[in-house]
Design a protein around this motif. Structure first.
Motif, PDB file in Angstrom:
ATOM      1  N   GLY A   1       0.766  -1.266  -0.315  1.00 36.58           N
ATOM      2  CA  GLY A   1      -0.041  -0.161   0.069  1.00 36.58           C
ATOM      3  C   GLY A   1       0.945   1.008   0.087  1.00 36.58           C
ATOM      4  O   GLY A   1       0.714   2.001  -0.196  1.00 36.58           O
ATOM      5  N   LEU A   2       2.147   1.413   0.860  1.00 36.86           N
ATOM      6  CA  LEU A   2       2.745   3.022   0.858  1.00 36.86           C
ATOM      7  C   LEU A   2       3.215   2.534  -0.836  1.00 36.86           C
ATOM      8  O   LEU A   2       3.624   3.294  -0.674  1.00 36.86           O
ATOM      9  N   ASP A   3       3.869   1.413  -0.895  1.00 40.23           N
ATOM     10  CA  ASP A   3       4.291   1.611  -2.466  1.00 40.23           C
ATOM     11  C   ASP A   3       3.512   1.979  -3.482  1.00 40.23           C
ATOM     12  O   ASP A   3       4.089   2.949  -4.260  1.00 40.23           O
ATOM     13  N   HIS A   4       2.351   1.644  -3.499  1.00 36.91           N
ATOM     14  CA  HIS A   4       1.520   2.258  -4.313  1.00 36.91           C
ATOM     15  C   HIS A   4       0.908   3.356  -4.712  1.00 36.91           C
ATOM     16  O   HIS A   4       0.565   3.794  -5.597  1.00 36.91           O
ATOM     17  N   TYR A   5      -0.185   3.639  -3.035  1.00 42.50           N
ATOM     18  CA  TYR A   5      -0.774   5.224  -2.727  1.00 42.50           C
ATOM     19  C   TYR A   5      -0.137   4.922  -1.808  1.00 42.50           C
ATOM     20  O   TYR A   5      -0.889   7.270  -2.066  1.00 42.50           O
ATOM     21  N   GLY A   6       0.395   5.435  -1.212  1.00 45.24           N
ATOM     22  CA  GLY A   6       1.353   6.340   0.002  1.00 45.24           C
ATOM     23  C   GLY A   6       0.914   6.046   1.076  1.00 45.24           C
ATOM     24  O   GLY A   6       0.172   5.446   1.265  1.00 45.24           O
TER      25      GLY A   6
END
Length: 110
Positions: A65-70
């Protein structure tokens, strides 16, 4: 837009630690009051197991989630999940205030 002053950041972490400790304790205490005596151990075990499953899923999904959405999106989703869980618990769990353990186990769900 994120706060950078030390007192705000430290205050936020302290608030998180307080809420995290309170929610962790409820996993062990509240199911004891809700489940009838014949199912109490199974209910507590199930509640604890589900908390561990949620932790495992969160640990797996957080980096993606951090990689794709921040970070902002991931934190908002986490807050939303907690809010939904709090609302469901508030409306579906029986009230046990003022009841002893045997009476709480017999209390009907709302």
């Amino acid at each position: 837009m994120w706060p950078t002053s030390t007192p705000v950041v430290v205050g936020g972490f302290l608030f998180f630690v307080f809420l995290n400790a309170a929610s962790s304790v409820l996993t062990a205490v509240y199911p004891l009051e809700v489940f009838p005596t014949s199912l109490r151990a199974t209910g507590v075990g199930f509640a604890t197991a589900m908390s561990r499953v949620g932790a495992a899923i969160g640990t797996f999904l957080l980096p993606m989630g951090l990689d794709h959405y921040g970070a902002r999106f991931v934190l908002l989703v986490g807050a939303g999940v907690l809010a939904v869980g709090g609302l469901v618990s508030h409306f579906l769990a029986p009230e046990t205030t003022g009841l002893d353990l045997a009476d709480a186990a017999r209390a009907p769900a709302p």
